[in-house]
Structure formats: structure tokens, C-alpha cells
Design an enzyme around this catalytic site. Structure first.
Site, mmCIF file in Angstrom:
data_model
loop_
_atom_site.group_PDB
_atom_site.id
_atom_site.type_symbol
_atom_site.label_atom_id
_atom_site.label_comp_id
_atom_site.label_asym_id
_atom_site.label_seq_id
_atom_site.Cartn_x
_atom_site.Cartn_y
_atom_site.Cartn_z
ATOM 1 N N SER A 21 30.598 29.573 40.562
ATOM 2 C CA SER A 21 31.977 30.054 40.637
ATOM 3 C C SER A 21 32.962 28.893 40.849
ATOM 4 O O SER A 21 32.727 28.020 41.684
ATOM 5 C CB SER A 21 32.080 31.035 41.802
ATOM 6 O OG SER A 21 33.423 31.392 41.983
ATOM 7 N N ASN A 99 33.035 36.689 41.600
ATOM 8 C CA ASN A 99 33.028 36.085 42.940
ATOM 9 C C ASN A 99 34.213 36.646 43.721
ATOM 10 O O ASN A 99 35.359 36.532 43.296
ATOM 11 C CB ASN A 99 33.111 34.560 42.801
ATOM 12 C CG ASN A 99 33.002 33.853 44.133
ATOM 13 O OD1 ASN A 99 33.947 33.815 44.903
ATOM 14 N ND2 ASN A 99 31.844 33.277 44.402
ATOM 15 N N CYS A 129 33.242 29.345 51.120
ATOM 16 C CA CYS A 129 34.226 28.336 50.713
ATOM 17 C C CYS A 129 34.671 27.542 51.953
ATOM 18 O O CYS A 129 35.129 28.128 52.938
ATOM 19 C CB CYS A 129 35.433 28.997 50.054
ATOM 20 S SG CYS A 129 36.730 27.792 49.690
ATOM 21 N N LYS A 164 26.971 34.657 48.796
ATOM 22 C CA LYS A 164 26.903 33.197 48.613
ATOM 23 C C LYS A 164 26.989 32.490 49.959
ATOM 24 O O LYS A 164 27.979 32.614 50.686
ATOM 25 C CB LYS A 164 28.023 32.729 47.677
ATOM 26 C CG LYS A 164 27.880 31.254 47.308
ATOM 27 C CD LYS A 164 28.734 30.893 46.120
ATOM 28 C CE LYS A 164 28.535 29.450 45.701
ATOM 29 N NZ LYS A 164 29.344 29.101 44.522
ATOM 30 N N ILE A 190 23.462 26.543 47.027
ATOM 31 C CA ILE A 190 24.381 26.327 48.117
ATOM 32 C C ILE A 190 25.813 26.241 47.581
ATOM 33 O O ILE A 190 26.024 25.812 46.453
ATOM 34 C CB ILE A 190 24.050 25.014 48.900
ATOM 35 C CG1 ILE A 190 24.099 23.786 47.968
ATOM 36 C CG2 ILE A 190 22.701 25.120 49.568
ATOM 37 C CD1 ILE A 190 23.973 22.435 48.718
ATOM 38 N N ASN A 191 26.778 26.655 48.420
ATOM 39 C CA ASN A 191 28.155 26.267 48.166
ATOM 40 C C ASN A 191 28.282 24.787 48.585
ATOM 41 O O ASN A 191 27.282 24.133 48.895
ATOM 42 C CB ASN A 191 29.125 27.186 48.920
ATOM 43 C CG ASN A 191 30.499 27.227 48.257
ATOM 44 O OD1 ASN A 191 31.000 26.201 47.774
ATOM 45 N ND2 ASN A 191 31.119 28.381 48.220
ATOM 46 N N GLY A 242 23.358 23.580 42.972
ATOM 47 C CA GLY A 242 23.666 22.348 43.702
ATOM 48 C C GLY A 242 23.173 21.171 42.885
ATOM 49 O O GLY A 242 22.006 20.796 42.959
ATOM 50 N N GLY A 243 24.052 20.634 42.042
ATOM 51 C CA GLY A 243 23.719 19.427 41.296
ATOM 52 C C GLY A 243 22.860 19.627 40.061
ATOM 53 O O GLY A 243 22.289 18.659 39.551
#
Ligand code: SIN
Length: 302
Positions: A21, A99, A129, A164, A190-191, A242-243
Site C-alpha cells: 500500500s 488499505n 503507519c 497490517k 512489515i510496514n 519488505g524489500g
């Protein structure tokens, strides 16, 4: 032929790949590069009940192997999403995860209620967030408040509910267990990780809000570790991120226990990244003699 379909709770995905998102808007801006219907799902930018302006600029900074953002969930509000983006996505034949953001528990519920008559396949509840003073990570760092938001959102919909999670906690497994017990159908993680950048010459922070969320390849080892820990802790499926920028990255998340994966920061440097990830997953399966991608979920050999 490799079977690529996976399920996140009752959300059926034609392949395991969605977008993180906030890295893909609602897809329109990417449609010159990506046929959005080919994604397992499009995950839209966080939406609140009314529009939010977001944080002051600068709110983006490049860092070694990653980036910081402090956007602050800028968005035009749920009515705009319903009137403009969701009809476009429906016309494309895309599966859609919305989201959902809020400054209060009541706002999360109101956003879901407003979307119940719209073409949405699942909700992702954003309690992670790090760039807002109310809502977001402020709910996601405490098991009791994470559980309260999840339970009230659960009551508001029978659609698949993904929660999330933030990595900015001491014990990610505890947070995963809390939202599972409150009715989440799946978790996503992960955020971003809370970080900061400093300009040594001016002696000032690079971001106007001083701190922001770190994403990109730099966070991948942390994300893999947290996905793996959550996979040991809960029975609900995991959307890992994540990446991720290649098929092999995605496979690593699935081996750690993710059922599906999201491509995030990579979309900014390569708008075609999602398609390359899907092709890379298929190629890996063909080379490894894997006929169904689900065989890989949690397949890590320790
Ligand atoms: C933002 O808009 O600040 C980023 C979104 C998020 O971290 O969930």
C-alpha cells in the site's frame, strides 16, 4: 505449468503477488507498465473517511539500499476512491485490497462501512503507519488497541480482513496473536521501520517531520525474520513484504511462512517490478520442479 493460485483467508489470488500500500496508488499511474489484472491483487493507498493533506515536505529521502517516507497517509478520502479508482480497477478486472486508515477506531469502522457496497475483495487495516500522530502505529504497538480496532472492523464486515503490522514493536508474535484472536483473517507485515536522516552540512533533519518509515532492500532481513516468527505464532495466513524486488526475494518470504507477498519500494525505481517478480517465481518453480507454489509456504529447512 506451475499452479500459482493462493488464498489469504477467503481472498483467492491468481498468484501470490500484490503491491505494498502506498507504492502503487490505485494502479492507474502504473497501467502503462503493468496490466493490473495480472497481479494477485492491487492494494490501494491508505484511505480515510475524508481527505487528508499529509505531512509537510520534504517527506521522502533516499538512504543506503532504501528510502525514508513521512507522507502521513495523504489521500483524497473514501468517496473519491469509490467514485474514481474502484470503478477503474473493476473495469480492468483487478482483484482489490483496500488499505483502511483512521485517526480513531470509529473512523476505521466508518471507512469499511462506506466501502461495503463497493467492488472490494478484501480490507487491509493499517495499524502500522509510523507517520501520523493518531491512528496508524499508535494503535499497532499495543496489543489491546490492535485487538480493539481489529474486533470492531471484524464486526463491520464479512469480507476478508488483513491487519497490517508494524515492525516497531518488541514482540511481533504477540501482536500477531492479538489480532488473530480478535478476528483477523490474515496479517500483513512489515510496514516501515521508524528511522531518520540528517544533513550534516545544514545540521538539520532531511525530513520535515524529522522521522519517517524506512523501506527497501535494507529492511529485508528484518522483514524475513518477523514473517518467520509470526508464522510460528499464528495459524492465519501471512502477506509478507519488505524489500522484495525479485522472484527469489518473494520465494524467500514464502519459505519463511508467507502465503503471498507484496512488492513495495521497488515499484518506484522499476514500475514493472511486480511482473518481474511473478515471472521470477514461475521460473524458480520450473527450475526446482515445484508444480504448485503453495508447496513453498513455510518450507524453510532449519
Ligand atoms: C504514509 O502515508 O505515511 C505511509 C503509509 C504507511 O506507512 O502505512
Amino acid at each position: 505449468m506451475v499452479e500459482l493460485g493462493v488464498s489469504l483467508g477467503s481472498l483467492q489470488m491468481k498468484n501470490p503477488v500484490t503491491v505494498a500500500s502506498g507504492t502503487f496508488a490505485a494502479g492507474l499511474e502504473y497501467s502503462d507498465f503493468v496490466d493490473v489484472a495480472k497481479l494477485g491483487a492491487v492494494t490501494t493507498k491508505g484511505v480515510s473517511l475524508h481527505g487528508w493533506e499529509g505531512n509537510d515536505s520534504p517527506r521522502i529521502a533516499e538512504t543506503p539500499s532504501g528510502m525514508l517516507n513521512s507522507i502521513g497517509l495523504q489521500n483524497p478520502g473514501v468517496d473519491h476512491l469509490k467514485e474514481v479508482e474502484l470503478p477503474w480497477l473493476q473495469g480492468q478486472g483487478a482483484s482489490v485490497i483496500v488499505n483502511v486508515s483512521g485517526h480513531s477506531v470509529e473512523e476505521y469502522v466508518a471507512v469499511i462501512e462506506a466501502l461495503e457496497d463497493a467492488p472490494v475483495d478484501a480490507y487491509e487495516v493499517n495499524i502500522s503507519c509510523p507517520n501520523v500522530d493518531a491512528g496508524g502505529m499508535t494503535f499497532g504497538c499495543i496489543p489491546e488497541s490492535a485487538s480493539e480496532v481489529t474486533a470492531l472492523c471484524r464486526k463491520a464486515t464479512s469480507r476478508p480482513l488483513i491487519v497490517k503490522l508494524t515492525p516497531n514493536v518488541t514482540d511481533i508474535a504477540e501482536m500477531a496473536r492479538a489480532v488473530e484472536a480478535a478476528g483477523a483473517d490474515a496479517i500483513s507485515l512489515i510496514n516501515t521501520l521508524l528511522g531518520m536522516a540528517i544533513d550534516a552540512k545544514s545540521r538539520r533533519p532531511v525530513l520535515a517531520r524529522v522521522v519517517g518509515g524506512l523501506s527497501g532492500p535494507a529492511v529485508k532481513p528484518i522483514a524475513l525474520r518477523m514473517v518467520w516468527q509470526c508464522a510460528q505464532a499464528v495459524d492465519i495466513p501471512i502477506l509478507g513484504m519488505g524489500g522484495i524486488s525479485s522472484g527469489e526475494d518473494a520465494i524467500e518470504f514464502m519459505l519463511a511462512g508467507a502465503t503471498a507477498v507484496a512488492v513495495g519500494t521497488a515499484n518506484f525505481s522499476d514500475p514493472h517490478a511486480t511482473m518481474d517478480v511473478i515471472d521470477g517465481i514461475t521460473r524458480y518453480c520450473e527450475e526446482q520442479g515445484v508444480t504448485d507454489v503453495k508447496e513453498l509456504i513455510g518450507g524453510l529447512i532449519c
